[in-house]
Enzyme design. Structure first.
Site, short mmCIF file in Angstrom:
data_model
loop_
_atom_site.label_atom_id
_atom_site.label_comp_id
_atom_site.label_asym_id
_atom_site.label_seq_id
_atom_site.Cartn_x
_atom_site.Cartn_y
_atom_site.Cartn_z
N LYS A 197 0.86 -1.19 0.00
CA LYS A 197 0.00 0.00 0.00
C LYS A 197 0.89 1.23 0.00
CE LYS A 197 -4.29 1.24 -0.20
NZ LYS A 197 -5.13 0.84 -1.32
N SER A 393 -8.29 -0.16 -5.08
CA SER A 393 -8.55 0.15 -3.69
C SER A 393 -10.05 0.35 -3.48
CB SER A 393 -7.74 1.39 -3.26
OG SER A 393 -7.52 1.39 -1.86
#
Length: 593
Positions: A197, A393
């Site tokens: 991430k 996401s």
């Protein structure tokens, strides 16, 4: 007396402003009317469809009447959505008045994402099945333009032109050094598993982490494999030779592009008349060829009257960053999109829904609001997700409940992960501006996340929230994709995947663009060929919406004018500084011009 003077002056200013706004409104309405009438031309037999990208190509159409309006020049630039383009190319394939297509990509328009090029290219491939020709000409081909042009029967280039063919790269700006200079500190919260991430890395590191470097390299290699593979096949060049030509910059000049088979001729544009003649196109009595631009052709398309009462397949757009609340514009407002989906669910005329997702994600809360409504919609009618250039996401979070997900090979997706980020500006205000903060509070954590550092208790609370959201995210994916949780966790961790790789790991169900998704939705609803497509758009209303749109246009023009070389980076930094809390966001974007 002073009061009377002030009152009269204020009244006159108000009247003058009202008159100015009235005439501005009249001017804008006249311009919009002229734009709406533009392109309503009579298409003659023997016409050539000219695809010059003089229009702005967008993923989602805008319901804003001022979209495309430049307040600095007081001109309106026509926008074409990807759905309009693929429908127009399909219509041209069956239109006896259209002899072929001339790709002349010098119009200065923009393409909002690499996957749009793939969808347009696929539509051009389908057009060629009609037996009609496609020829391309440009002074200098960028990689994106050449990828598109490679589908043509003949590719031509200006004698002093060249081809920018050097491969793909992904670069990232890191703001840690700037933030250190400003005494601004970012506090980041990531689940241990979310090593990929990377949206937070520019604010806490000065270079890519090993995990981020690995995933970005994989993305570049996958996308380049798709692009180079398509070009190699279309131009009958061995993949190994194409790689060598790329590494050596061997086709940068027009004569080299001709030598190695990248183009079929080196000519001036006026000599393209000979090319059209070779394809049997007849000029008019003045020796001129009849061209109709893509925008003009779209403008003259009319729906089939027989389908006006047919069952509907609705297209709902989720384009932009996902934010909380209600509104309209370039962001996806969670409650607003949920309401649109609810309307589609309650409309008996709508038999299936295509959710077109083109989003890097954003607010975790807003994403969950949308997810819930997709779940409810799916329980009553088929839902197909069509992914644009990126659906990652939060963009993937709202996609995973669908009956099926289709994406382009160049789509960026996945990034199944979450993070929390807060900015500590106390030292920045004190050391750089001489501003200090003091106040009172009723409880130990009152004002948490505002102008004061986080306490250990507050950090632990935020981390619990981040872990909970990640657990929910992965469980939703496992449920929606019918995958074991362990398998989801193996491909999650915030890692971004291309569409080309997402199929093998179960994140999508197939390759295709928005037209394929619509056909799939109709098939799942059992509609056969008897259906019509409707687009559900957020409609801004009222004078306030008009002024807000005009203001947004002014800001956009200012940014483009003053910061052209760094617009993408500026927007990324602006988004990040406005993102505090628990987020599902992926900054990875690749644009082929």
């Amino acid at each position: 007396m002073n009061f009377i003077k002030t009152f009269i002056a204020g009244l006159l200013a108000f009247l003058a402003g009202t008159v100015a706004l009235f005439f501005l409104g009249i001017f804008l309405l006249a311009g919009l009317f002229a734009a709406s009438m533009e392109g309503r031309t009579n298409i003659l037999e023997g016409s050539i469809l000219k695809v010059d990208f003089s229009e702005e190509i967008v993923d989602a159409p805008s319901a804003d009447p001022l979209s495309g309006f430049d307040p600095m020049t007081l001109q309106t630039k026509r926008q074409l959505s990807i759905l309009q383009i693929v429908e127009a190319l399909d219509a041209a394939r069956h239109d006896e008045r259209i002899e072929g297509i001339y790709l002349r990509m010098n119009g200065g328009g923009s393409l909002a994402g690499s996957a749009l090029l793939e969808e347009i290219r696929d539509a051009l491939v389908a057009f060629k099945q009609s037996g009609k020709f496609i020829v391309a000409y440009d002074e200098t081909y960028t990689q994106g333009r050449y990828y598109l042009a490679s589908v043509a029967d003949g590719i031509y280039i200006q004698p002093e032109g060249g081809v920018d063919w050097s491969g793909l790269s992904m670069n990232q700006l890191f703001f840690k050094g700037l933030m250190d200079k400003l005494d601004l500190r970012a506090e980041v919260f990531r689940p241990t598993a979310c090593t990929y991430k990377s949206a937070v890395e520019p604010y806490i590191l000065t270079k890519m982490s090993d995990a981020n470097r690995l995933q970005m390299q994989q993305i570049v290699d996958s996308m380049w494999g798709t692009i180079a593979g398509a070009v190699a096949e279309a131009r009958d060049i061995a993949p190994a030779q194409l790689q060598q030509l790329t590494d050596r910059l061997s086709v940068s000049l027009s004569e080299d592009a001709l030598k190695y088979g990248f183009v079929d001729g080196v000519v001036y544009e006026d000599q393209m008349d000979d090319v059209f003649a070779q394809w049997g196109v007849e000029a008019d009595e003045d020796g001129e060829y009849r061209f109709v631009t893509l925008g003009d052709y779209v403008a003259q398309l009319r729906p089939d009257p027989k389908r006006l009462i047919a069952p509907q397949v609705a297209v709902v757009y989720a384009s932009g960053q996902i934010v909380d609340g209600e509104g309209s514009g370039e962001e996806i407002y969670g409650n607003t999109l949920a309401q649109t989906l609810a309307e589609a669910r309650n409309d008996d005329d709508i038999r299936a829904v295509v959710l077109r997702v083109n989003s890097p994600g954003g607010s975790a809360l807003a994403s969950d609001v949308i997810w819930r409504e997709v779940e409810l919609l799916k329980a009553e009618k088929p839902v197909i997700v069509s992914m644009g250039s990126y659906a990652a996401s939060g963009g993937y979070y709202i996609s995973c409940p669908a009956d099926a997900i289709v994406a382009d090979r160049l789509t960026l997706t996945g990034s199944i992960g979450v993070f929390g980020m807060y900015f500590d500006a106390v030292d920045a205000l004190k050391n750089k501006l001489g501003i200090t903060v003091d106040g009172v509070q009723s409880n130990l954590s009152s004002g948490m996340g505002s102008l004061k550092p986080l306490t250990p208790l507050e950090r632990a609370t935020i981390m619990r929230g981040v872990d909970k959201v990640y657990a929910t995210f992965t469980e939703h994916v496992a449920q929606g994709r019918n995958l074991p949780l362990d398998r989801v966790l193996a491909v999650a961790g915030g890692r971004v995947w291309t569409g080309a790789d997402a199929l093998d790991i179960g994140l999508i169900d197939g390759y295709g663009g928005i037209a394929y998704a619509i056909a799939l939705a109709a098939d799942k609803a059992g509609l056969g060929e008897d259906y019509r497509v409707v687009e559900l758009l957020d409609q801004p209303t009222g004078f306030a919406a008009f002024i807000a749109s005009l203001n947004a246009g002014v800001r956009s023009v200012f940014v483009r004018t003053e910061m052209t070389p760094m617009v993408e980076e500026y927007q990324q930094l602006r988004e990040a500084l406005g993102q505090q809390g628990i987020l599902m966001y992926s900054p990875c974007k690749v644009n082929l011009q």
